[in-house]
Enzyme design. Structure first.
Site, PDB file in Angstrom:
ATOM      1  N   LYS A 114       0.839  -1.211   0.000  1.00 20.48           N
ATOM      2  CA  LYS A 114       0.000   0.000   0.000  1.00 20.48           C
ATOM      3  C   LYS A 114       0.874   1.261   0.000  1.00 20.48           C
ATOM      4  CE  LYS A 114      -3.571  -2.037   2.971  1.00 20.48           C
ATOM      5  NZ  LYS A 114      -4.144  -1.862   4.324  1.00 20.48           N
ATOM      6  N   HIS A 169      25.985 -12.745   6.264  1.00 19.10           N
ATOM      7  CA  HIS A 169      25.107 -13.753   6.856  1.00 19.10           C
ATOM      8  C   HIS A 169      25.817 -14.227   8.135  1.00 19.10           C
ATOM      9  CE1 HIS A 169      22.203 -16.812   7.233  1.00 19.10           C
ATOM     10  NE2 HIS A 169      22.338 -17.462   6.099  1.00 19.10           N
TER      11      HIS A 169
HETATM   12  C1  NCD Z   1      22.884 -19.356   2.071  1.00 23.33           C
HETATM   13  C2  NCD Z   1      22.305 -17.972   1.933  1.00 23.33           C
HETATM   14  O1  NCD Z   1      21.085 -17.781   1.993  1.00 23.33           O
HETATM   15  O2  NCD Z   1      23.109 -17.068   1.795  1.00 23.33           O
HETATM   16  N1  NCD Z   1      21.964 -20.276   2.538  1.00 23.33           N
HETATM   17  C3  NCD Z   1      21.811 -20.431   3.881  1.00 23.33           C
HETATM   18  O3  NCD Z   1      21.350 -19.557   4.581  1.00 23.33           O
HETATM   19  N2  NCD Z   1      22.244 -21.570   4.411  1.00 23.33           N
HETATM   20  C4  NCD Z   1      23.630 -19.829   0.901  1.00 23.33           C
HETATM   21  C5  NCD Z   1      22.999 -19.748  -0.454  1.00 23.33           C
HETATM   22  O4  NCD Z   1      21.856 -19.337  -0.608  1.00 23.33           O
HETATM   23  O5  NCD Z   1      23.689 -20.127  -1.387  1.00 23.33           O
END
Ligand code: NCD
Length: 354
Positions: A114, A169
């Site tokens: 929205k 990550h």
């Molecule tokens: C990874 C990501 O999402 O970065 N996966 C995960 O979280 N284990 C690796 C990937 O997507 O290749």
């Protein structure tokens, strides 16, 4: 640009050491946004909690005890990028500690359709929960979320980055290092080892976060094996240079460097980040895959890892080799994430004293 865009842009110009102070409270990690926030002491603490949780959960009485630890807290999983492992492992981790969870997995069912800004959605969600775990295709979205809640609201809740674009990550890196430390427990731990990372190092966030964590260990050597187009970006290489972590770059073939590795960390090509159609397919990656016939070149005590999802980088027949650690690595995710959540809420003593 609104005023928050401008202010966040200023924040992003700060050196990393200053920026990460924004993600701390009372000298502890409050938000888990980037790997550079972690030092050896914090990692050891998280791994001590991890080992304890694994042990406690073996009995019914232990599981019931764990269910009580954070039963007064709620968590929200805001995962708008595809995820199965990370989502489920975080959800299970929260449930294990007794937290109730809610989720948004699809932006098309949120008020963002929205026209609501991401910042406004975040402020809304933060009023219903005590923890936000995020996965997003944007590079700095978790960083912005933590910054916004900590500096522009009166009720900040912790933010955990469950994967941000092709940037970082950190919780994957935490579970990767836990797996490495356990695998090398009879070989002096991770110190002194050579870690070979292979695949899409340019756009893979797992290898970036893992590389940053290497500064916490002694005498680590890194080998980056990938075609030139998928090689590690300069920002990580600069970090390694600054921290005197030696690394070599192999652009021809994985085979050549396999005998040197104590850990072989394979990753897939991240073609979801392609800017033009079929871009990734134009680079030949055939010499950067691990097949059964390569195993004779891998050290007998080495470990083979993968963050998953796997395509054809590791031949399935390798799964039954004792050096294949990826399924165990994946299971470690739930335990280390539960430990991280316990660490953030500062309830580790209850767990360690059980
Ligand atoms: C990874 C990501 O999402 O970065 N996966 C995960 O979280 N284990 C690796 C990937 O997507 O290749």
């Amino acid at each position: 640009m609104n005023i928050l865009d401008e202010e966040f842009a200023e924040f992003q110009k700060l050196p990393t050491e200053e920026k990460i102070e924004c993600f701390e409270k009372n000298g502890r990690i409050f938000d888990m946004i980037i790997s550079q926030q972690l030092n050896r002491e914090i990692l050891d603490d998280i791994y001590r909690i991890t080992n304890c949780l694994r042990h406690i959960s073996k009995s019914k009485a232990g599981s019931l005890f764990m269910q009580n630890i954070l039963c007064h807290k709620r968590a929200m999983l805001w995962f708008t990028q595809p995820s199965s492992r990370t989502f489920l492992s975080f959800e299970s981790a929260c449930h294990m500690l007794g937290m109730r969870t809610s989720e948004i997995r699809d932006v098309s069912v949120s008020s963002e359709v929205k026209g609501e800004s991401h910042d406004d959605s975040l402020r809304t969600f933060s009023s219903y929960t005590d923890l936000i775990i995020m996965r997003h295709k944007g590079e700095n979205i978790s960083e912005r979320a933590a910054w916004l809640l900590n500096t522009r609201t009166n009720r900040p809740v912790p933010v955990i980055n469950g994967g941000s674009g092709s940037d970082q990550h950190p919780t994957q890196a935490i579970l990767d290092v836990y797996t490495l430390q356990r695998s090398f427990v009879n070989q002096g731990g991770l110190d002194g080892k050579t870690i070979l990372m292979c695949g899409d190092l340019n756009r893979g966030r797992t290898v970036r976060s893992l590389s940053y964590l290497m500064k916490n260990f002694e005498d680590i050597r890194i080998i980056y094996a990938a075609p030139r187009a998928f090689q590690m970006r300069d920002d990580v290489c600069d970090f390694l240079n600054k921290n005197k972590i030696p690394y070599v770059v192999e652009t021809e073939t994985l085979e050549k460097v396999l005998p040197e590795a104590d850990a072989v960390y394979m990753t897939r090509i991240q073609d979801e980040h392609d800017v033009t159609a079929g871009e990734s397919g134009r680079t030949d990656t055939s010499r950067f895959k691990l097949s059964l016939s390569d195993l004779s070149k891998v050290k007998p005590n080495a470990v083979i890892m993968h963050p998953f999802p796997r395509r054809d980088e590791i031949e399935v027949a390798i799964d039954s080799d004792p050096r294949a650690m990826y399924w165990r690595q994946e299971r470690n995710g739930m335990w280390t994430r539960a430990a991280l959540v316990a660490y953030i809420f500062d309830v580790q003593n209850e767990i360690l004293d059980y």
